[in-house]
Design a protein around this motif. Sequence first.
Motif, PDB file in Angstrom:
ATOM      1  N   LEU A  34      -9.342  51.284  78.794  1.00  0.00           N
ATOM      2  CA  LEU A  34      -9.094  50.953  80.202  1.00  0.00           C
ATOM      3  C   LEU A  34      -8.058  51.901  80.784  1.00  0.00           C
ATOM      4  N   GLU A  35      -6.973  52.113  80.031  1.00  0.00           N
ATOM      5  CA  GLU A  35      -5.915  53.004  80.507  1.00  0.00           C
ATOM      6  C   GLU A  35      -6.437  54.427  80.660  1.00  0.00           C
ATOM      7  N   GLU A  36      -7.319  54.834  79.748  1.00  0.00           N
ATOM      8  CA  GLU A  36      -7.868  56.185  79.772  1.00  0.00           C
ATOM      9  C   GLU A  36      -8.695  56.431  81.036  1.00  0.00           C
ATOM     10  N   VAL A  37      -9.456  55.433  81.476  1.00  0.00           N
ATOM     11  CA  VAL A  37     -10.321  55.621  82.652  1.00  0.00           C
ATOM     12  C   VAL A  37      -9.638  55.208  83.953  1.00  0.00           C
ATOM     13  N   GLY A  38      -8.403  54.671  83.858  1.00  0.00           N
ATOM     14  CA  GLY A  38      -7.637  54.368  85.054  1.00  0.00           C
ATOM     15  C   GLY A  38      -7.726  52.936  85.545  1.00  0.00           C
ATOM     16  N   ILE A  39      -8.292  52.039  84.730  1.00  0.00           N
ATOM     17  CA  ILE A  39      -8.353  50.624  85.114  1.00  0.00           C
ATOM     18  C   ILE A  39      -7.109  49.918  84.574  1.00  0.00           C
ATOM     19  N   PRO A  40      -6.286  49.306  85.440  1.00  0.00           N
ATOM     20  CA  PRO A  40      -5.114  48.579  84.953  1.00  0.00           C
ATOM     21  C   PRO A  40      -5.556  47.398  84.070  1.00  0.00           C
ATOM     22  N   PRO A  41      -5.142  47.367  82.797  1.00  0.00           N
ATOM     23  CA  PRO A  41      -5.593  46.298  81.896  1.00  0.00           C
ATOM     24  C   PRO A  41      -5.303  44.891  82.409  1.00  0.00           C
ATOM     25  N   GLU A  42      -4.229  44.735  83.185  1.00  0.00           N
ATOM     26  CA  GLU A  42      -3.881  43.391  83.659  1.00  0.00           C
ATOM     27  C   GLU A  42      -4.872  42.880  84.705  1.00  0.00           C
ATOM     28  N   LEU A  43      -5.702  43.777  85.258  1.00  0.00           N
ATOM     29  CA  LEU A  43      -6.713  43.347  86.223  1.00  0.00           C
ATOM     30  C   LEU A  43      -7.980  42.844  85.543  1.00  0.00           C
ATOM     31  N   VAL A  44      -8.069  43.061  84.228  1.00  0.00           N
ATOM     32  CA  VAL A  44      -9.270  42.660  83.500  1.00  0.00           C
ATOM     33  C   VAL A  44      -9.087  41.255  82.950  1.00  0.00           C
ATOM     34  N   ALA A  45      -9.947  40.343  83.402  1.00  0.00           N
ATOM     35  CA  ALA A  45      -9.848  38.945  82.976  1.00  0.00           C
ATOM     36  C   ALA A  45     -10.612  38.698  81.684  1.00  0.00           C
ATOM     37  N   ALA A  46     -11.724  39.433  81.493  1.00  0.00           N
ATOM     38  CA  ALA A  46     -12.571  39.178  80.335  1.00  0.00           C
ATOM     39  C   ALA A  46     -13.193  40.472  79.844  1.00  0.00           C
ATOM     40  N   VAL A  47     -13.295  40.564  78.518  1.00  0.00           N
ATOM     41  CA  VAL A  47     -13.969  41.681  77.864  1.00  0.00           C
ATOM     42  C   VAL A  47     -15.129  41.068  77.085  1.00  0.00           C
ATOM     43  N   VAL A  48     -16.346  41.533  77.366  1.00  0.00           N
ATOM     44  CA  VAL A  48     -17.529  40.928  76.767  1.00  0.00           C
ATOM     45  C   VAL A  48     -18.283  41.955  75.932  1.00  0.00           C
ATOM     46  N   ARG A  49     -18.602  41.586  74.701  1.00  0.00           N
ATOM     47  CA  ARG A  49     -19.423  42.420  73.818  1.00  0.00           C
ATOM     48  C   ARG A  49     -20.585  41.562  73.341  1.00  0.00           C
ATOM     49  N   GLU A  50     -21.798  41.951  73.689  1.00  0.00           N
ATOM     50  CA  GLU A  50     -23.008  41.234  73.285  1.00  0.00           C
ATOM     51  C   GLU A  50     -22.919  39.745  73.599  1.00  0.00           C
ATOM     52  N   GLY A  51     -22.436  39.439  74.802  1.00  0.00           N
ATOM     53  CA  GLY A  51     -22.386  38.054  75.244  1.00  0.00           C
ATOM     54  C   GLY A  51     -21.225  37.236  74.727  1.00  0.00           C
ATOM     55  N   ARG A  52     -20.343  37.858  73.945  1.00  0.00           N
ATOM     56  CA  ARG A  52     -19.193  37.142  73.401  1.00  0.00           C
ATOM     57  C   ARG A  52     -17.902  37.754  73.912  1.00  0.00           C
ATOM     58  N   LEU A  53     -16.933  36.909  74.174  1.00  0.00           N
ATOM     59  CA  LEU A  53     -15.614  37.401  74.594  1.00  0.00           C
ATOM     60  C   LEU A  53     -14.890  38.019  73.409  1.00  0.00           C
ATOM     61  N   VAL A  54     -14.266  39.151  73.637  1.00  0.00           N
ATOM     62  CA  VAL A  54     -13.420  39.785  72.625  1.00  0.00           C
ATOM     63  C   VAL A  54     -12.074  40.096  73.278  1.00  0.00           C
ATOM     64  N   PRO A  55     -11.007  40.208  72.480  1.00  0.00           N
ATOM     65  CA  PRO A  55      -9.689  40.510  73.060  1.00  0.00           C
ATOM     66  C   PRO A  55      -9.588  41.970  73.495  1.00  0.00           C
ATOM     67  N   LYS A  56      -8.598  42.255  74.340  1.00  0.00           N
ATOM     68  CA  LYS A  56      -8.391  43.640  74.782  1.00  0.00           C
ATOM     69  C   LYS A  56      -7.950  44.539  73.630  1.00  0.00           C
ATOM     70  N   ASP A  57      -7.468  43.937  72.564  1.00  0.00           N
ATOM     71  CA  ASP A  57      -7.063  44.732  71.406  1.00  0.00           C
ATOM     72  C   ASP A  57      -8.230  44.989  70.462  1.00  0.00           C
ATOM     73  N   TYR A  58      -9.429  44.517  70.839  1.00  0.00           N
ATOM     74  CA  TYR A  58     -10.636  44.800  70.049  1.00  0.00           C
ATOM     75  C   TYR A  58     -10.905  46.295  70.052  1.00  0.00           C
ATOM     76  N   ARG A  59     -11.344  46.813  68.900  1.00  0.00           N
ATOM     77  CA  ARG A  59     -11.646  48.237  68.752  1.00  0.00           C
ATOM     78  C   ARG A  59     -13.167  48.376  68.668  1.00  0.00           C
ATOM     79  N   PRO A  60     -13.820  48.762  69.770  1.00  0.00           N
ATOM     80  CA  PRO A  60     -15.285  48.848  69.760  1.00  0.00           C
ATOM     81  C   PRO A  60     -15.806  49.848  68.732  1.00  0.00           C
ATOM     82  N   GLN A  61     -16.959  49.518  68.170  1.00  0.00           N
ATOM     83  CA  GLN A  61     -17.602  50.377  67.182  1.00  0.00           C
ATOM     84  C   GLN A  61     -18.602  51.293  67.877  1.00  0.00           C
ATOM     85  N   ASP A  62     -19.028  52.334  67.172  1.00  0.00           N
ATOM     86  CA  ASP A  62     -20.031  53.253  67.698  1.00  0.00           C
ATOM     87  C   ASP A  62     -21.260  52.479  68.160  1.00  0.00           C
ATOM     88  N   GLY A  63     -21.706  52.751  69.366  1.00  0.00           N
ATOM     89  CA  GLY A  63     -22.898  52.100  69.872  1.00  0.00           C
ATOM     90  C   GLY A  63     -22.648  50.806  70.614  1.00  0.00           C
TER      91      GLY A  63
END
Length: 75
Positions: A34-63
Amino acid sequence: GLAVTLIAAGMLREYTGGRGRLELAAGATVREMLEEVGIPPELVAAVVREGRLVPKDYRPQDGDTIKVLAVIGGG
């Protein structure tokens, strides 16, 4: 290389130059991406991966496709 697709929903696109889909290198946490692309992390309410909520500290895998949703409210 290893790639993660970041989908910025709604008003978050204001921070990405209007782009809703961004391809980023894997390895960083969602917060770092988020920081890399310029989106303030505090503006993000939810992070969704394949229909499930994950924390902002989640480290996405390839793909992974990660969708970020804005905090609701504001004009």
